[in-house]
Design an enzyme around this catalytic site. Structure first.
Site, PDB file in Angstrom:
ATOM      1  CB  CYS A 165     -66.197  -7.740  56.666  1.00 17.35           C
ATOM      2  SG  CYS A 165     -65.344  -6.626  57.814  1.00 17.35           S
ATOM      3  CE1 TYR A 243     -60.417  -5.050  63.212  1.00 18.52           C
ATOM      4  CE2 TYR A 243     -61.591  -4.078  61.359  1.00 18.52           C
ATOM      5  CZ  TYR A 243     -61.599  -4.653  62.619  1.00 18.52           C
ATOM      6  OH  TYR A 243     -62.792  -4.813  63.294  1.00 18.52           O
TER       7      TYR A 243
END
Length: 427
Positions: A165, A243
């Site tokens: 990621c 997030y």
């Protein structure tokens, strides 16, 4: 040495190509292969990739193909960066949950659940072809979201895989700039799950600089960037992934989305504009617009990780791997996102201090959801799917789960044959 990119028609690919070209002196690649099921996009992206490689004097060759077996045959590493259903499915992921008063997001919450259902079976089919045809010991590097879920599904199926990621490397670069130092000198105490992580230390030459980042004007600026109240960062004593905004500020985000704020619409427009730019035969570098697409520093992270896996340079990365006791309170088979030194044997994770209760509880809940999401994706079992939604902290309510699942399945029917197998049999 052959490296294959599955999903090579992605608008991210030119940046990835530049990343490999820059490393030609340390990663001797004979052939880069771009595979995609969309021949038209692949033609456009492939042509730009060749121009980029020519401009940088890349010594190897570039191949494009829609044949997966050909693409992975003899590969030393296979990167997977696909989106089942394309940007149209992403828009559904971001908008459909709003009808139920819930958060819409492509990797988190019920939208992320739908993406997992679409994606896990497809990636596992690709991985089986890699197992059959790639070089013995070949690595699969997964950049396909939801990365944690997809990587766990790959590992559960016995594949030699690691998840990647760009969140951690993006933070590393941004924090290094704030501290006025080279990114290579910065080590992050980054730990949690994919898209559910916290930075609990920012070490430069052995000194933790996080306290000064959480003090004064720097705190307010950091909080604004990740859209989490400054007081939350102060209380946590950590920098949460952006997030976590969806968990810490859920109602605010749902209201904003219901008022019409969906990133998918902007991404759709950017994608079309990028493809138009890419088709220009004079373009031989990634355009500035790509920075707005998202995924900043992905090419750097991906090319560096593949270099470590294939050359054994032992470099420091942030990856998604089996827990195996790293995070106390989670099962060994969970997949966590942590710092690791990487060589040809794979990631060697750096020890992680125990998570405090407020972090651990959320990580445990999302891990339980991920376990059920994988089972639902592989079986098409609607009962398991409802249980997964209830386990998800952004859904929770039994009263919503049944109707929400029906809506998600109907919107994604073309990509979820397992959930409609009985109907097909009856017909």
């Amino acid at each position: 040495m052959k490296i294959t990119v599955v999903g090579g028609g992605s608008t991210y690919t030119p940046e990835l190509i530049e990343g490999f070209a820059r490393r030609a002196d340390v990663l001797p690649v004979d052939e880069l292969v771009l595979h995609d099921t969309d021949a038209q996009r692949l033609t456009v992206i492939g042509a730009l990739a060749r121009r980029i490689l020519a401009r940088q004097g890349f010594p190897g060759r570039l191949t494009t193909t829609t044949d997966l077996a050909e693409a992975v045959d003899g590969a030393a590493a296979v990167l997977i960066q696909l989106r089942v259903g394309g940007q149209t499915a992403r828009l559904v992921d971001e908008t459909l949950p709003n009808r139920f008063g819930l958060l819409g997001q492509e990797t988190t919450g019920p939208g992320g659940f739908a993406k997992a259902l679409r994606t896990v079976p497809v990636v596992l089919d690709i991985a089986e072809e890699v197992r059959r045809r790639a070089r013995p010991g070949a690595w699969i590097v997964d950049f396909t979201n939801p990365v944690g879920i997809v990587t766990r599904a790959l590992l559960d199926a016995g594949h030699r895989a690691v998840g990647l990621c760009n969140v951690a490397i993006k933070f590393q670069r941004q924090l290094a700039a704030r501290l006025g130092t080279d990114p290579g000198r910065v080590r992050l105490g980054h730990a949690g799950l994919n898209h559910l992580s916290w930075i609990r230390s920012v070490t430069v030459d052995g000194v933790d600089r996080l306290p000064e980042l959480l003090d004064g004007p720097a705190l307010d600026e950091l909080a604004a960037e990740i859209r989490v109240p400054a007081g939350a960062l102060r209380d946590l004593g950590a920098i949460p992934s952006y997030y976590l905004h969806y968990f810490y500020c859920t109602e605010h985000e749902v209201r904003a989305q219901q008022a019409g704020g969906h990133r998918a619409e902007r991404v759709l427009a950017i994608e079309q504009e990028l493809l138009t730019l890419y088709a220009d035969p004079a373009l031989d570098h990634k355009p500035d617009l790509l920075e707005q697409r998202g995924g900043a520093y992905y090419s750097e992270a991906a090319a560096a990780l593949v270099t470590s896996l294939l050359t054994g340079d032992g470099a420091h990365h942030y990856v998604d791997v089996r827990n195996d006791g790293l995070l106390a309170g989670l099962p060994d088979e969970a997949v966590v996102e942590v710092a690791a030194d990487v060589d040809t044997d794979g990631p060697h994770p750096v020890p992680v201090p125990p998570l405090p209760p407020e972090m651990l509880g959320l990580v445990q809940a999302v891990t339980a959801y991920e376990t059920l999401a994988i089972e639902a994706a592989l079986t098409g079992d609607r009962t398991v799917a409802r249980r997964a939604l209830v386990a998800n902290p952004l859904v929770r309510e039994w009263g919503l789960a049944a109707a929400l699942l029906d809506a998600l399945l109907a919107a994604n029917r073309a990509h979820l044959p397992r959930f409609f197998a009985n109907e097909a049999a009856d017909a």
